[in-house]
Design a protein around this motif. Structure first.
Motif, mmCIF file in Angstrom:
data_model
loop_
_atom_site.group_PDB
_atom_site.id
_atom_site.type_symbol
_atom_site.label_atom_id
_atom_site.label_comp_id
_atom_site.label_asym_id
_atom_site.label_seq_id
_atom_site.Cartn_x
_atom_site.Cartn_y
_atom_site.Cartn_z
ATOM 1 N N GLU A 24 0.826 -1.190 0.000
ATOM 2 C CA GLU A 24 0.000 0.000 0.000
ATOM 3 C C GLU A 24 0.869 1.254 0.000
ATOM 4 O O GLU A 24 1.927 1.271 0.605
ATOM 5 C CB GLU A 24 -0.871 -0.015 1.256
ATOM 6 N N TYR A 25 0.397 2.284 -0.670
ATOM 7 C CA TYR A 25 1.114 3.555 -0.699
ATOM 8 C C TYR A 25 1.166 4.095 0.723
ATOM 9 O O TYR A 25 0.153 4.142 1.408
ATOM 10 C CB TYR A 25 0.369 4.515 -1.616
ATOM 11 N N ASP A 26 2.358 4.493 1.178
ATOM 12 C CA ASP A 26 2.494 4.941 2.564
ATOM 13 C C ASP A 26 2.144 6.428 2.669
ATOM 14 O O ASP A 26 2.984 7.297 2.449
ATOM 15 C CB ASP A 26 3.924 4.670 3.048
ATOM 16 N N SER A 30 4.435 10.045 2.858
ATOM 17 C CA SER A 30 4.242 11.040 1.809
ATOM 18 C C SER A 30 3.930 12.406 2.435
ATOM 19 O O SER A 30 4.462 13.436 2.007
ATOM 20 C CB SER A 30 3.109 10.593 0.883
ATOM 21 N N GLU A 105 6.460 12.778 -7.706
ATOM 22 C CA GLU A 105 6.401 12.414 -6.289
ATOM 23 C C GLU A 105 6.230 13.650 -5.411
ATOM 24 O O GLU A 105 5.435 13.647 -4.465
ATOM 25 C CB GLU A 105 7.649 11.636 -5.869
ATOM 26 N N ASP A 109 3.230 14.318 -2.911
ATOM 27 C CA ASP A 109 3.540 14.535 -1.495
ATOM 28 C C ASP A 109 2.961 15.853 -0.980
ATOM 29 O O ASP A 109 2.360 15.904 0.089
ATOM 30 C CB ASP A 109 5.064 14.541 -1.278
ATOM 31 N N THR A 126 -1.272 9.513 -5.529
ATOM 32 C CA THR A 126 -0.005 8.815 -5.775
ATOM 33 C C THR A 126 0.720 9.397 -6.998
ATOM 34 O O THR A 126 0.073 9.983 -7.879
ATOM 35 C CB THR A 126 -0.250 7.310 -6.014
#
Ligand code: HEC
Length: 135
Positions: A24-26, A30, A105, A109, A126
């Motif tokens: 899973e995307y953290d 981020s 990114e 973020d 994301t």
């Protein structure tokens, strides 16, 4: 008989590749990175707390504009924002330059930071979502 371990190694490798891929995307990491992107690129206008003390730049803290889709917000960073916007009932009409020098990114973020600070709470954006909109 010696080669009996091969299927085991293959199975284990596939397992590890899959878990890495589907990890899973953290979001918390981020948001942490996004705080720095924000300080360096957004804070001069949008203030440390995303507020609008002088009625100049629209607020980000509890901004109803953030309810717009993730794509809309990504495009504001990639393409800038001009013309009239109404944020929390107040009209703004100024220019925000494109911030497209930021990486996919960094944009994900900084939006995750903005969307999860000062009382805001939204799901993760994301880097691939940003990449898909970059022209
Ligand atoms: C030079 C000043 C400036 C900088 C730097 C800047 N903005 Fe903006 N931002 C503005 C202005 C002005 C508007 C409103 C534009 C309009 O009136 O159409 C705006 C609008 C927005 C909006 C939509 C309206 C709202 O309040 O929700 C978001 C989201 C936003 N900015 C996020 C960011 C982020 C994230 C960064 C940093 C990557 C950033 N801005 C950098 C000036 C700036």
């Amino acid at each position: 008989m010696k080669k009996v371990w091969i299927p085991l190694v293959v199975t284990l490798s596939i397992f590890f590749i899959c878990t890495a891929f589907f990890q899973e995307y953290d979001l918390n990491k981020s948001i942490e990175r996004g705080k720095e992107v924000y300080s360096a690129n957004c804070m001069d206008c949008h203030m440390a707390e995303g507020t609008d003390p002088q009625n100049t730049y629209p607020p980000l803290a509890k901004s109803d504009y953030l309810k717009k889709s993730a794509d809309t917000l990504i495009n504001i960073i990639l393409e800038g924002q001009t013309g009239e916007v109404i944020v929390n009932g107040q009209k703004y009409n100024d220019d925000m330059q494109p911030q497209n020098y930021l990486s996919d990114e960094q944009i994900a973020d900084v939006l995750n930071y903005v969307r999860n600070s000062w009382g805001n709470k939204y799901p993760a954006i994301t880097p691939p979502q940003v990449k898909a909109l970059r022209k």
